[in-house]
Design an enzyme around this catalytic site. Structure first.
Site, short mmCIF file in Angstrom:
data_model
loop_
_atom_site.label_atom_id
_atom_site.label_comp_id
_atom_site.label_asym_id
_atom_site.label_seq_id
_atom_site.Cartn_x
_atom_site.Cartn_y
_atom_site.Cartn_z
N SER A 279 1.04 -1.52 0.20
CA SER A 279 -0.10 -0.03 -0.13
C SER A 279 0.58 1.11 -0.18
CB SER A 279 -0.80 -0.16 1.40
OG SER A 279 -1.74 -0.69 1.26
N ARG B 253 -3.91 -13.97 -1.50
CA ARG B 253 -4.02 -14.08 -0.50
C ARG B 253 -4.45 -15.19 0.57
NH1 ARG B 253 -1.38 -9.62 1.70
NH2 ARG B 253 -2.56 -7.70 0.53
N ARG C 50 1.51 3.88 -3.07
CA ARG C 50 1.29 6.08 -2.49
C ARG C 50 2.17 7.13 -3.20
NH1 ARG C 50 -2.26 2.73 -0.04
NH2 ARG C 50 -4.12 3.95 -0.11
N SER D 86 -13.42 2.79 2.59
CA SER D 86 -12.28 1.53 1.65
C SER D 86 -10.69 3.38 1.54
CB SER D 86 -12.68 2.07 0.22
OG SER D 86 -11.67 1.39 -0.87
N ARG E 267 -13.38 -13.81 -0.96
CA ARG E 267 -12.65 -14.44 -0.20
C ARG E 267 -13.45 -15.38 0.34
NH1 ARG E 267 -7.29 -9.51 -0.13
NH2 ARG E 267 -6.72 -11.18 -1.46
N ASP F 252 -7.29 -7.14 4.79
CA ASP F 252 -6.64 -8.74 4.45
C ASP F 252 -6.21 -8.97 4.93
OD1 ASP F 252 -7.35 -6.57 1.89
OD2 ASP F 252 -5.01 -4.83 2.54
C1 S3P Z 1 -5.44 -0.88 0.36
C2 S3P Z 1 -6.91 -0.70 0.83
C3 S3P Z 1 -7.73 -1.82 0.30
C4 S3P Z 1 -6.97 -3.57 0.50
C5 S3P Z 1 -6.18 -3.05 -0.28
C6 S3P Z 1 -5.24 -2.07 -0.06
C7 S3P Z 1 -5.05 0.67 -0.18
O1 S3P Z 1 -9.17 -2.24 0.00
O2 S3P Z 1 -7.97 -4.23 0.75
O3 S3P Z 1 -5.48 -4.57 -0.19
O4 S3P Z 1 -4.19 1.11 -0.24
O5 S3P Z 1 -5.81 1.11 -0.26
P1 S3P Z 1 -10.44 -1.30 -0.29
O6 S3P Z 1 -9.94 0.00 -0.27
O7 S3P Z 1 -10.72 -1.78 -1.03
O8 S3P Z 1 -11.04 -1.88 0.87
#
Ligand code: S3P
Length: 429
Positions: free
Chosen positions: A20, A389, A24, A162, A348, A317
């Site tokens: 993540s 996963r 970014r 999210s 999942r 996750d």
């Molecule tokens: C993530 C946010 C989550 C997560 C994904 C990575 C991110 O998803 O499940 O693996 O990097 O912002 P959602 O924003 O769809 O919940």
């Protein structure tokens, strides 16, 4: 991949850079002026998809030994790519890049693999269109054709918890004149906000009545930076679960991100009696980091572990591996309020339930989760549904099981963790 049930795991490991955070850092570098350097950049296929998309937008990218150097002249320098941008399996790539492209001066089409093409994009299209964005989709799904243009600020309350949606709007807001407000009613991972603060972007965060309110004043163009990604806690979770479930285990995982919006998996297991120690705590570029030591213990609580409510986005996750660990807990596990799990790289909930049933577990599927009873597992043929996963969670389930487990399409683990099976093997005693 064939795996035979294991006794215990022991030793020290390092997990890849956080996925993540790496996404970014790369995407924000592409809208900075100058050259940014990112150490310990995630070697996941997903983050490589992000880098490929950025390259096709004219951003200069050099990689050497885990460090990535990204040179751009800011968002206005992004160029129309010659082909569609392929986000592969990565929802974060597609959703965050959409936020950037919507407010850019260029246009691009975003595509993904079969799984990503089935995942909901309306959740980003809607708020971005409210800002004036021009996005064509296939009825709310990829491909997304985005024509960048100047946007207008909005105030938007997230209808789903999210971080990807929140981040898409914040990235669009960063490049939009005026103050864009995002309101979050259930806390999600805050890496974008931390990065904005690290880059001195004009982001204000207020807490009111269980809500978090983010206000970003644009346009702001950050200066290029040097940063590093901590180890990925979502990758570490597989080893943590294995050490809790396999008698006599003791492992140490070096330099893992322990951002409080990502650590519910550790927190609930610690409260449940698991022996998980965080040492050598420090910060890297505004993100907290620690070494994680896990020792097997038999002193786990005797009631079922229940996970629900606002905790869910904080360990979303980790739920597949938690489901697997549920079979080893003294009174099992109940997960609720996790309907979002059905919208991930695979459904999942269904994938965990189907595969655990194949291994002989007592498990009940709920619309928004599952109930797992303590169960003896037997080796079985596992279907990953192409989901990294699920593959890794069931490699750990295979260690909990008697006999041989065969995981088909096991290489999809590379989506987040190339080298996962080698690391696991190296810890087996
Ligand atoms: C993530 C946010 C989550 C997560 C994904 C990575 C991110 O998803 O499940 O693996 O990097 O912002 P959602 O924003 O769809 O919940």
């Amino acid at each position: 991949m064939k795996i035979i049930g294991g006794e215990s795991i022991r030793g020290n490991i390092k997990v890849p850079g956080d996925k993540s955070i790496s996404h970014r850092l790369a995407i924000v570098s592409a809208i900075c002026e100058g050259t940014s350097r990112i150490d310990n950049f995630s070697r996941s296929q997903d983050c490589q998809s992000t880098l490929e998309c950025l390259k096709n937008l004219g951003v200069n990218i050099k990689k050497f030994n885990g460090t990535v150097e990204i040179t751009s002249q800011g968002i206005r320098s992004l160029q129309k790519p010659e082909t569609a941008l392929n986000c592969g399996n990565s929802g974060t790539t597609m959703r965050l890049l959409s936020g950037v492209l919507a407010a850019s001066d260029t246009e691009a089409t975003l595509i993904g693999d079969q799984s990503l093409s089935r995942r909901p994009m309306k959740r980003i299209i809607e708020p971005l269109e409210m800002m004036g964005a021009q996005i064509e989709s296939k009825d709310g799904f990829a491909p997304l054709e985005i024509k960048g243009k100047p946007l207008s600020p909005i105030e938007y309350t997230l209808p789903v918890a999210s971080a990807q949606v929140k981040s898409a709007i914040l990235l669009a807001g960063l490049n939009t004149k005026g103050e864009t407000t995002v309101i979050e009613t259930a806390e999600t991972r805050d890496h974008t906000e931390r990065l904005f603060k690290f880059l001195k972007a004009p982001l204000q965060i207020a807490n009111s009545n269980r809500k978090k309110i983010f206000k970003i004043k644009g346009p702001f163009s950050p200066a290029a930076f040097d940063a590093a990604a901590p180890g990925d806690i979502s990758s570490a979770a597989f080893f943590i679960a294995a050490a809790i479930g396999l008698k006599g285990s003791e492992i140490s995982i070096e330099s893992v991100g322990i951002n409080p919006t990502r650590t519910a998996f550790i927190g609930i297991l610690q409260n449940f009696g698991a022996d998980i120690e965080l040492s050598n705590k420090h910060k890297i570029c505004g993100e907290p980091v620690a070494d994680i030591i896990v020792r097997w213990t038999e002193k786990l609580q005797k009631h079922p572990l229940r996970v629900d409510g606002p905790l869910i986005p904080n360990l979303i996750d980790e739920l597949p591996i938690l489901g697997v660990l549920g079979t080893r807990l003294p009174a099992g596990l109940e997960v609720r309020d996790a309907y979002e799990l059905r919208h991930k790289e695979s459904d999942r909930i269904s994938a965990v339930v189907q595969n655990l049933k194949k291994m002989g577990a007592k498990i009940e599927e709920l619309e928004d989760g599952f109930i797992v009873a303590p169960s003896r597992l037997e080796g079985a043929e596992i279907e990953t549904f192409g989901d990294h996963r699920i593959a890794m969670a069931f490699a750990v389930a295979a260690l909990f099981a008697e006999g041989e487990t065969v995981i088909s399409n096991a290489e999809c683990a590379n989506v987040s963790f190339p080298g996962f099976y080698d690391e696991l093997e190296q810890l087996l005693s």
